[in-house]
Motif scaffolding. Structure first.
Motif, PDB file in Angstrom:
ATOM      1  N   ASN A  52       4.861  -1.361  -7.429  1.00 31.78           N
ATOM      2  CA  ASN A  52       5.762  -0.276  -7.465  1.00 31.78           C
ATOM      3  C   ASN A  52       5.170   0.620  -8.648  1.00 31.78           C
ATOM      4  N   ARG A  53       4.778  -0.090  -9.759  1.00 33.29           N
ATOM      5  CA  ARG A  53       4.307   0.646 -10.902  1.00 33.29           C
ATOM      6  C   ARG A  53       3.404   1.546 -10.722  1.00 33.29           C
ATOM      7  N   HIS A  54       2.523   1.436  -9.543  1.00 27.94           N
ATOM      8  CA  HIS A  54       1.253   2.153  -9.360  1.00 27.94           C
ATOM      9  C   HIS A  54       1.596   3.468  -8.280  1.00 27.94           C
ATOM     10  N   ARG A  55       2.858   3.521  -8.065  1.00 24.06           N
ATOM     11  CA  ARG A  55       3.298   4.467  -7.107  1.00 24.06           C
ATOM     12  C   ARG A  55       3.062   5.892  -7.664  1.00 24.06           C
ATOM     13  N   VAL A  71       0.751  -1.035  -0.010  1.00 24.76           N
ATOM     14  CA  VAL A  71      -0.046  -0.072  -0.168  1.00 24.76           C
ATOM     15  C   VAL A  71       0.909   1.104  -0.103  1.00 24.76           C
ATOM     16  N   GLN A  72       0.169   2.261  -0.283  1.00 27.15           N
ATOM     17  CA  GLN A  72       1.086   3.589  -0.218  1.00 27.15           C
ATOM     18  C   GLN A  72       0.015   4.569   0.592  1.00 27.15           C
ATOM     19  N   ILE A  73       0.905   5.539   1.363  1.00 27.10           N
ATOM     20  CA  ILE A  73       0.326   6.671   1.988  1.00 27.10           C
ATOM     21  C   ILE A  73       0.493   7.921   1.315  1.00 27.10           C
ATOM     22  N   TYR A  74      -0.732   8.356   0.787  1.00 26.13           N
ATOM     23  CA  TYR A  74      -0.392   9.660  -0.190  1.00 26.13           C
ATOM     24  C   TYR A  74      -1.295  10.600   0.242  1.00 26.13           C
ATOM     25  N   MET A  75      -1.290  11.852   0.712  1.00 28.10           N
ATOM     26  CA  MET A  75      -2.164  12.897   0.848  1.00 28.10           C
ATOM     27  C   MET A  75      -3.043  12.388   1.953  1.00 28.10           C
ATOM     28  N   GLU A  76      -2.432  11.828   2.945  1.00 31.07           N
ATOM     29  CA  GLU A  76      -2.906  11.159   4.161  1.00 31.07           C
ATOM     30  C   GLU A  76      -4.290  10.064   4.026  1.00 31.07           C
ATOM     31  N   VAL A  77      -4.261   9.534   2.724  1.00 30.93           N
ATOM     32  CA  VAL A  77      -5.097   8.207   2.370  1.00 30.93           C
ATOM     33  C   VAL A  77      -4.143   7.303   2.014  1.00 30.93           C
TER      34      VAL A  77
END
Length: 220
Positions: free
Chosen positions: A184-187, A133-139
């Motif tokens: 990682n391609r979706h980061r 998962v990634q945390i981006y803009m607090e989501v």
């Protein structure tokens, strides 16, 4: 620590400050000082659980951060563990965590090898599931399935948990690394002055390890 910081500490007359590394202690030396006398006065000292000089290998990093702390081996015994790499753009986080080149494998490769590569002891069966998962803009966003609706919620029995994210069973190091590479391609990335493809998010690789010993299940 960068190589030029050590060179400055070893006598670069043009240096205004340098870092001296000795065991778990670091000194920020003013005006490129090197001696014991220079560690007093305007210098600053920092004491950590450990520190690694520029000539340290990836194996040294893993030994200090993961083996000596038992953070990976404890997962096989049902404990939760976390390894976090923190630093500014260009500090080397991706190299430390995710490098897969032979001889310079990063923490993730070595941890996966420790968990998936070693045969289970007699009478113990093990299942490993992987999520990214990634945390981006607090989501929180799922990197394996970007369309998934991921939520962070509090469970009365398990504490704070993720729900809605994709989990994939993995049986080998190669299978796990392929899944991480695809995720990682979706980061979210963006060019910065220091890195043309700097990640704009915090990424997390989650391993759910269940070891069954007779009628008992250990989960880390």
């Amino acid at each position: 620590m960068r190589k030029n910081e050590i060179e400055a500490a070893e006598g670069d007359k043009g240096a205004t400050s340098a870092i001296h590394c000795q065991g778990p202690k670091l000194w920020l030396l003013e005006e490129g000082g090197t001696g014991e006398r220079d560690k007093k006065g305007g210098t600053r000292q920092f004491v950590f659980d450990g520190s690694l000089a520029p000539d340290s290998t990836q194996e040294d990093v893993y030994t200090m951060c993961c083996e000596e702390t038992n953070v990976v081996s404890a997962i096989l015994e049902g404990f939760n563990g976390c390894v976090m790499c923190y630093g500014q753009t260009g500090a080397g986080k991706t190299f430390t965590l995710g490098n897969v080149d032979a001889g310079s494998e990063g923490i993730m490769h070595r941890a996966l090898t420790q968990i998936l590569g070693a045969p289970a002891e007699p009478g113990i069966s093990r299942e490993v599931q992987l999520s990214c998962v990634q945390i981006y803009m607090e989501v929180v966003h799922d990197l394996i399935n970007p369309d998934a609706n991921v939520e962070l919620r509090e469970d009365p029995n398990e504490g704070f948990v993720l729900s809605g994210h994709t989990t994939e069973p993995v049986a080998s190091v190669e299978q796990a690394l392929d899944l991480i590479e695809a995720a990682n391609r979706h980061r979210v990335t963006a060019a910065t002055s220091m890195n043309d493809s700097s990640s704009r998010s915090h990424s997390v690789v989650l391993l759910d390890v269940r070891s069954r010993v007779g009628s008992k299940t250990l989960r880390g």
